[in-house]
Design a protein around this motif. Structure first.
Motif, PDB file in Angstrom:
ATOM      1  N   LEU A  93       0.830  -1.132  -0.155  1.00 56.90           N
ATOM      2  CA  LEU A  93      -0.160  -0.091   0.106  1.00 56.90           C
ATOM      3  C   LEU A  93       0.740   1.419  -0.141  1.00 56.90           C
ATOM      4  CD1 LEU A  93      -2.821  -1.051   2.730  1.00 56.90           C
ATOM      5  CD2 LEU A  93      -3.235  -0.371   0.173  1.00 56.90           C
ATOM      6  N   ASN A  94       2.135   1.088   0.196  1.00 56.41           N
ATOM      7  CA  ASN A  94       3.093   2.348   0.252  1.00 56.41           C
ATOM      8  C   ASN A  94       2.892   3.124   1.368  1.00 56.41           C
ATOM      9  OD1 ASN A  94       4.439   1.877  -2.212  1.00 56.41           O
ATOM     10  ND2 ASN A  94       2.713   2.890  -3.135  1.00 56.41           N
ATOM     11  N   ALA A  95       2.201   2.164   2.385  1.00 54.52           N
ATOM     12  CA  ALA A  95       2.171   2.878   3.815  1.00 54.52           C
ATOM     13  C   ALA A  95       3.194   2.686   4.737  1.00 54.52           C
ATOM     14  CB  ALA A  95       1.015   2.453   4.425  1.00 54.52           C
ATOM     15  N   TYR A  96       4.118   1.718   4.545  1.00 53.21           N
ATOM     16  CA  TYR A  96       5.173   1.243   5.249  1.00 53.21           C
ATOM     17  C   TYR A  96       6.179   2.319   5.789  1.00 53.21           C
ATOM     18  CZ  TYR A  96       8.303  -1.890   7.962  1.00 53.21           C
ATOM     19  OH  TYR A  96       8.793  -2.592   8.903  1.00 53.21           O
ATOM     20  N   SER A  97       6.402   3.191   4.855  1.00 56.13           N
ATOM     21  CA  SER A  97       7.470   4.305   5.100  1.00 56.13           C
ATOM     22  C   SER A  97       6.930   4.898   6.552  1.00 56.13           C
ATOM     23  CB  SER A  97       7.487   5.581   3.797  1.00 56.13           C
ATOM     24  OG  SER A  97       6.362   5.615   3.532  1.00 56.13           O
ATOM     25  N   ASP A  98       5.716   4.887   6.874  1.00 52.66           N
ATOM     26  CA  ASP A  98       4.988   5.754   7.945  1.00 52.66           C
ATOM     27  C   ASP A  98       5.514   4.993   9.179  1.00 52.66           C
ATOM     28  OD1 ASP A  98       1.996   6.893   9.185  1.00 52.66           O
ATOM     29  OD2 ASP A  98       4.112   8.306   8.753  1.00 52.66           O
ATOM     30  N   VAL A  99       5.556   3.873   9.163  1.00 51.56           N
ATOM     31  CA  VAL A  99       5.969   2.683  10.324  1.00 51.56           C
ATOM     32  C   VAL A  99       7.517   2.951  10.221  1.00 51.56           C
ATOM     33  CG1 VAL A  99       6.087   0.448  11.008  1.00 51.56           C
ATOM     34  CG2 VAL A  99       4.259   1.257   9.993  1.00 51.56           C
ATOM     35  N   VAL A 100       8.176   2.916   9.150  1.00 46.78           N
ATOM     36  CA  VAL A 100       9.611   3.107   9.321  1.00 46.78           C
ATOM     37  C   VAL A 100      10.071   4.605   9.924  1.00 46.78           C
ATOM     38  CG1 VAL A 100      11.645   3.647   7.832  1.00 46.78           C
ATOM     39  CG2 VAL A 100       9.922   1.777   7.107  1.00 46.78           C
ATOM     40  N   LYS A 101       9.326   5.578   9.566  1.00 47.80           N
ATOM     41  CA  LYS A 101       9.414   6.906  10.412  1.00 47.80           C
ATOM     42  C   LYS A 101       9.476   6.613  11.989  1.00 47.80           C
ATOM     43  CE  LYS A 101       5.830   9.328  11.522  1.00 47.80           C
ATOM     44  NZ  LYS A 101       4.581   9.992  11.423  1.00 47.80           N
ATOM     45  N   VAL A 102       8.545   5.970  12.092  1.00 48.06           N
ATOM     46  CA  VAL A 102       8.133   5.859  13.821  1.00 48.06           C
ATOM     47  C   VAL A 102       9.579   5.127  14.366  1.00 48.06           C
ATOM     48  CG1 VAL A 102       7.090   4.606  15.695  1.00 48.06           C
ATOM     49  CG2 VAL A 102       5.915   5.614  13.753  1.00 48.06           C
ATOM     50  N   SER A 103       9.937   3.958  13.698  1.00 45.45           N
ATOM     51  CA  SER A 103      11.196   3.182  14.216  1.00 45.45           C
ATOM     52  C   SER A 103      12.366   3.919  14.149  1.00 45.45           C
ATOM     53  CB  SER A 103      11.260   1.886  13.532  1.00 45.45           C
ATOM     54  OG  SER A 103      11.502   1.930  11.977  1.00 45.45           O
ATOM     55  N   ASN A 104      12.629   4.839  13.211  1.00 46.10           N
ATOM     56  CA  ASN A 104      13.680   5.632  13.154  1.00 46.10           C
ATOM     57  C   ASN A 104      13.737   6.909  14.273  1.00 46.10           C
ATOM     58  OD1 ASN A 104      14.805   4.299  11.133  1.00 46.10           O
ATOM     59  ND2 ASN A 104      13.839   5.676   9.644  1.00 46.10           N
ATOM     60  N   SER A 105      12.524   7.069  14.819  1.00 48.52           N
ATOM     61  CA  SER A 105      12.425   8.246  15.696  1.00 48.52           C
ATOM     62  C   SER A 105      12.539   7.909  17.073  1.00 48.52           C
ATOM     63  CB  SER A 105      11.036   8.839  15.541  1.00 48.52           C
ATOM     64  OG  SER A 105       9.860   8.161  16.026  1.00 48.52           O
ATOM     65  N   ARG A 106      12.570   6.703  17.375  1.00 49.36           N
ATOM     66  CA  ARG A 106      12.665   5.994  18.728  1.00 49.36           C
ATOM     67  C   ARG A 106      14.177   6.696  19.515  1.00 49.36           C
ATOM     68  NH1 ARG A 106      10.185   2.466  21.862  1.00 49.36           N
ATOM     69  NH2 ARG A 106      11.372   1.168  23.374  1.00 49.36           N
ATOM     70  N   LYS A 107      13.667   7.413  20.497  1.00 47.49           N
ATOM     71  CA  LYS A 107      14.959   7.977  21.255  1.00 47.49           C
ATOM     72  C   LYS A 107      14.591   8.056  22.611  1.00 47.49           C
ATOM     73  CE  LYS A 107      17.735  10.064  18.103  1.00 47.49           C
ATOM     74  NZ  LYS A 107      16.956  10.761  16.912  1.00 47.49           N
ATOM     75  N   LEU A 108      15.767   8.347  23.342  1.00 42.49           N
ATOM     76  CA  LEU A 108      15.550   8.132  24.853  1.00 42.49           C
ATOM     77  C   LEU A 108      14.870   9.563  25.215  1.00 42.49           C
ATOM     78  CD1 LEU A 108      18.905   7.172  26.594  1.00 42.49           C
ATOM     79  CD2 LEU A 108      16.715   6.258  26.980  1.00 42.49           C
ATOM     80  N   ARG A 109      13.913   9.359  26.318  1.00 41.78           N
ATOM     81  CA  ARG A 109      13.211  10.687  26.577  1.00 41.78           C
ATOM     82  C   ARG A 109      14.003  11.684  27.367  1.00 41.78           C
ATOM     83  NH1 ARG A 109       7.465  11.812  27.552  1.00 41.78           N
ATOM     84  NH2 ARG A 109       6.976   9.688  26.800  1.00 41.78           N
ATOM     85  N   ALA A 110      13.971  12.861  27.249  1.00 38.66           N
ATOM     86  CA  ALA A 110      14.424  13.803  28.171  1.00 38.66           C
ATOM     87  C   ALA A 110      14.015  13.909  29.412  1.00 38.66           C
ATOM     88  CB  ALA A 110      14.890  15.125  27.471  1.00 38.66           C
ATOM     89  N   GLY A 111      14.739  13.953  30.316  1.00 41.05           N
ATOM     90  CA  GLY A 111      14.243  14.316  31.630  1.00 41.05           C
ATOM     91  C   GLY A 111      13.760  12.986  32.398  1.00 41.05           C
ATOM     92  N   GLN A 112      13.277  13.293  33.721  1.00 42.09           N
ATOM     93  CA  GLN A 112      12.876  12.028  34.663  1.00 42.09           C
ATOM     94  C   GLN A 112      11.950  11.151  34.207  1.00 42.09           C
ATOM     95  OE1 GLN A 112      15.098  12.390  37.027  1.00 42.09           O
ATOM     96  NE2 GLN A 112      14.709  13.702  38.485  1.00 42.09           N
ATOM     97  N   GLY A 113      11.249  11.439  33.171  1.00 42.87           N
ATOM     98  CA  GLY A 113      10.094  10.417  32.539  1.00 42.87           C
ATOM     99  C   GLY A 113      11.114   8.870  32.475  1.00 42.87           C
ATOM    100  N   LYS A 114      12.494   9.160  32.152  1.00 41.62           N
ATOM    101  CA  LYS A 114      13.211   8.045  31.881  1.00 41.62           C
ATOM    102  C   LYS A 114      13.213   7.066  32.851  1.00 41.62           C
ATOM    103  CE  LYS A 114      17.504   9.954  31.061  1.00 41.62           C
ATOM    104  NZ  LYS A 114      17.013  11.302  30.479  1.00 41.62           N
ATOM    105  N   LEU A 115      13.053   7.428  34.250  1.00 46.45           N
ATOM    106  CA  LEU A 115      13.071   6.575  35.309  1.00 46.45           C
ATOM    107  C   LEU A 115      11.699   6.225  35.666  1.00 46.45           C
ATOM    108  CD1 LEU A 115      14.927   8.999  37.660  1.00 46.45           C
ATOM    109  CD2 LEU A 115      15.874   7.900  35.888  1.00 46.45           C
ATOM    110  N   ARG A 116      10.782   7.031  35.070  1.00 46.85           N
ATOM    111  CA  ARG A 116       9.407   6.738  35.417  1.00 46.85           C
ATOM    112  C   ARG A 116       8.572   5.948  34.682  1.00 46.85           C
ATOM    113  NH1 ARG A 116       8.155  12.786  37.739  1.00 46.85           N
ATOM    114  NH2 ARG A 116       9.655  12.789  39.447  1.00 46.85           N
ATOM    115  N   ASN A 117       9.362   4.772  33.904  1.00 44.96           N
ATOM    116  CA  ASN A 117       8.380   3.847  32.945  1.00 44.96           C
ATOM    117  C   ASN A 117       8.072   4.620  31.649  1.00 44.96           C
ATOM    118  OD1 ASN A 117       8.986   2.093  35.059  1.00 44.96           O
ATOM    119  ND2 ASN A 117       6.875   2.415  35.832  1.00 44.96           N
TER     120      ASN A 117
END
Lengths: 377, 262
Positions: free
Chosen positions: A174-198
């Motif tokens: 469907l040519n919709a997979y690039s949207d999913v790729v975008k998501v997996s490429n954007s996975r980053k550590l959250r800034a701030g204390q949220g890291k330690l709060r699950n």
């Protein structure tokens, strides 16, 4: 509203061929009101909150008393007793070390917000309408440059998929997979204390798949990053317009989109699956302003247009004694005077004019007599 | 770009005839064309009738004639004076020139510490600011007023050069209680047309010769806002001109002063 409704292509599981067509549900023509969506979204987003508060006895677990005046210290309550550093220290105040905070937070703060049902339905209708506009979907950040059509409808056989591999293949076709790729490429550590709060990671939102009946669909698609699945009967504004921003990329199944007319109704008939609900009315039924202006009805009563080019307004006073153009405008005779001046100066420069020596006339008798009498005295 | 899209694009290239023009655009073109045709027809008509053109031209001719007439008038008046002086000298008589009718008053002093009566007179004469100047008709009444404000103003008898310089360079009109520059004769004609003053030269003539509508003409002029002169003030301004200061009547020396303040 319109005489013939446009028709949506339903794509087969291979993603290329069109297996059927479905008339466009009327919800996609609902008014798009970002203000209402924003309002409802901010209210709904508060409903998943968990209470937080400071311990209710925090800072108050002392029997401190003020020493009063006359002891050369501030009158703040001080801890009783002796033999420890803590004795005599200030207590209780929000300014004191180890004291209670100003306005201790309470758990009975109003965490959830109630919104009118009709407003919530208006917002979801708006969000669905916005999902049908490719410009809005792209503006929201979805990678939909290559998909065939918006709204994207897939045949019902999609609901029977069981393997994630098959799900990926479908999205790719469907040519919709690039949207999913975008998501997996954007996975980053959250800034701030949220890291330690699950809430360790942050990532973009992917496509939203709306289905009618789950025959394995959810299990097939749920591991794909960013992708969300929801039953068409339980549409959630927080998923249709994440962050209050319109234009989520939605992949529909055929039976899901066919159900929308019953869920929301059309502009001719009210909804059957929602009690007492009619789609919201537009403020302007014909928003094509250019067409309105150029229509015969309006052009026949309109007055003729003004000048396209206007005379330059007067903005700067110019000194006529210096600016000959302005002088001529005010006094046409000034040309003559100027010309005479120029001619005179030319002649003088060319040496043609010589100063004429006046012949001194003989002094008259009267004046001579006067002088005599004057000098005689 | 997807393969299908490219195929469609290159195999079915639309030509000019395939593309349909939107209805609104066609309608708009039509109305614009109609309006343009109407406008040109109107313009041609106007040109032919030439009413507009002729009116403007005849007005310009009238202004020219008036200015020429005034020029001749001023010249002959000057020559007449000279003639009378010479005649008196030749006969052993004395020529007494006519008393001055026109005076130009400039406020010398600022606004602080002014006694009430002179303050009122300065207000009546519209001298509300330092270095403001107005034209004033001289008669018993106004002379008395000038006496009252004499320590705060300087005045004298302006000549043609001064008058022209003031009105052309610093001439602003009081139109609808606003200070409008005299950029065009239309400004003057609108306010003073009923007194047969339709151009700057008419206005200058009315002021210089103190005509029958001097009051309206000078009131039409906003008080002149002059600059400070360069090296023209005496070191102590507020003595009488006669005493070596600047206030009071300085007769013809006002011309030097005002030309340097202009």
């Amino acid at each position: 509203m319109s005489a013939a409704r446009p028709v949506l292509n339903v794509y087969a599981e291979c993603g290329k061929t069109v297996s059927a067509t479905v008339p466009l549900p009327a919800v996609f023509k609902a008014p798009i009101r970002p203000d209402i969506v924003g309002f409802v979204h901010t209210n709904m987003a508060k409903n998943k909150r968990q209470a937080y508060a400071v311990a209710d006895n925090a800072g108050e677990q002392t029997s401190a008393e003020s020493w009063g005046t006359g002891r050369a210290v501030a009158r703040i309550p001080r801890v009783n007793g002796s033999g420890t550093h803590r004795a005599g220290q200030a207590a209780f105040g929000n300014m004191c070390r180890g004291g209670r905070m100003f306005a201790p937070t309470k758990t009975w703060r109003k965490w959830h917000v109630k919104t009118n049902l009709n407003q919530k339905r208006f917002a979801t209708a708006s969000a669905l309408a916005a999902s049908a506009l490719p410009s809005l979907v792209m503006a929201r950040g979805h990678r939909v440059e290559k998909i065939e059509e918006v709204p994207l409808v897939v045949a019902d056989s999609m609901e029977k998929l069981t393997k994630t591999k098959q799900a990926v293949a479908l999205l790719k076709s469907l040519n919709a997979y690039s949207d999913v790729v975008k998501v997996s490429n954007s996975r980053k550590l959250r800034a701030g204390q949220g890291k330690l709060r699950n809430r360790r990671h942050r990532q973009r939102r992917g496509p939203l798949v709306i289905y009618n009946e789950d025959n394995g669909l959810v299990k097939a698609f749920r591991n794909l990053p960013g992708l969300e699945l929801v039953n068409v009967r339980r549409l959630n504004l927080l998923q249709l317009a994440p962050g209050g921003h319109l234009g989520r990329f939605i992949i529909w199944t055929q039976s899901a989109i066919a159900l929308l007319d019953e869920l929301y109704g059309t502009y001719e008939a009210p909804a059957t699956l929602k009690k007492d609900y009619v789609l919201p009315a537009h403020i302007m039924t014909n928003p094509d302003v250019a067409r309105l202006i150029n229509s015969d009805e309006i052009q026949s009563v309109v007055r003729p247009a003004g000048n396209k080019h206007h005379k330059r307004p007067f903005t700067q006073k110019k000194n006529p004694l210096k600016n000959q153009g302005v002088m001529n405008r005010l006094n046409p005779y000034a040309q003559v005077l100027r010309r005479a001046e120029l001619v005179k100066s030319e002649k003088a420069a060319a040496g043609k004019v010589t100063k004429v020596q006046k012949k001194r006339g003989a002094s008259t008798a009267a004046s001579k007599k006067f002088l005599e009498t004057l000098h005689s005295a | 770009m997807s393969l299908r899209f490219l195929k469609e694009f290159f195999l079915n290239v639309p030509t000019v005839n395939d593309i349909l023009v939107p209805e609104t655009l066609l309608k708009k073109r039509k109305t614009c064309a109609d309006a343009a045709a109407k406008a040109t027809a109107q313009k041609v008509e106007l040109r032919k009738a030439s009413i507009y053109f002729n009116a403007k031209l005849s007005k310009r001719r009238e202004l020219f004639k008036r200015a020429a007439k005034y020029d001749a008038e001023y010249k002959s008046a000057a020559l007449n004076e000279i003639r009378l002086r010479r005649q008196a000298k030749a006969e052993g008589n004395y020529y007494v020139p006519a008393q001055e009718k026109l005076v130009f008053v400039v406020r010398i002093r600022g606004i602080n510490n002014i006694a009430p009566k002179p303050r009122k007179v300065l207000q009546l004469l519209r001298l509300l600011q330092i270095n403001n100047g107005v034209f004033l008709r001289l008669n018993k009444a106004t002379s008395e007023m000038l006496q009252l404000i004499q320590p705060y103003v300087t005045y004298g008898y302006p000549n043609m050069k001064t008058i022209r310089g003031l009105i052309y360079k610093r001439g602003y009109a009081k139109v609808n209680k606003q200070r409008i520059p005299i950029s065009d004769n239309a400004v003057i004609e609108k306010s003073l047309g009923k007194f047969n003053i339709i151009c700057v030269e008419d206005l200058i003539h009315e002021i210089a010769t103190v005509g029958p509508h001097f009051k309206q003409a000078s009131n039409f002029l906003w008080p002149f806002k002059l600059s400070n002169p360069n090296n023209m003030w005496h070191s102590r301004k507020f003595l009488h001109f006669i005493e070596g200061g600047d206030t009071g009547n300085r007769e013809n020396f006002i011309n030097n002063l005002v030309q340097s303040m202009n």
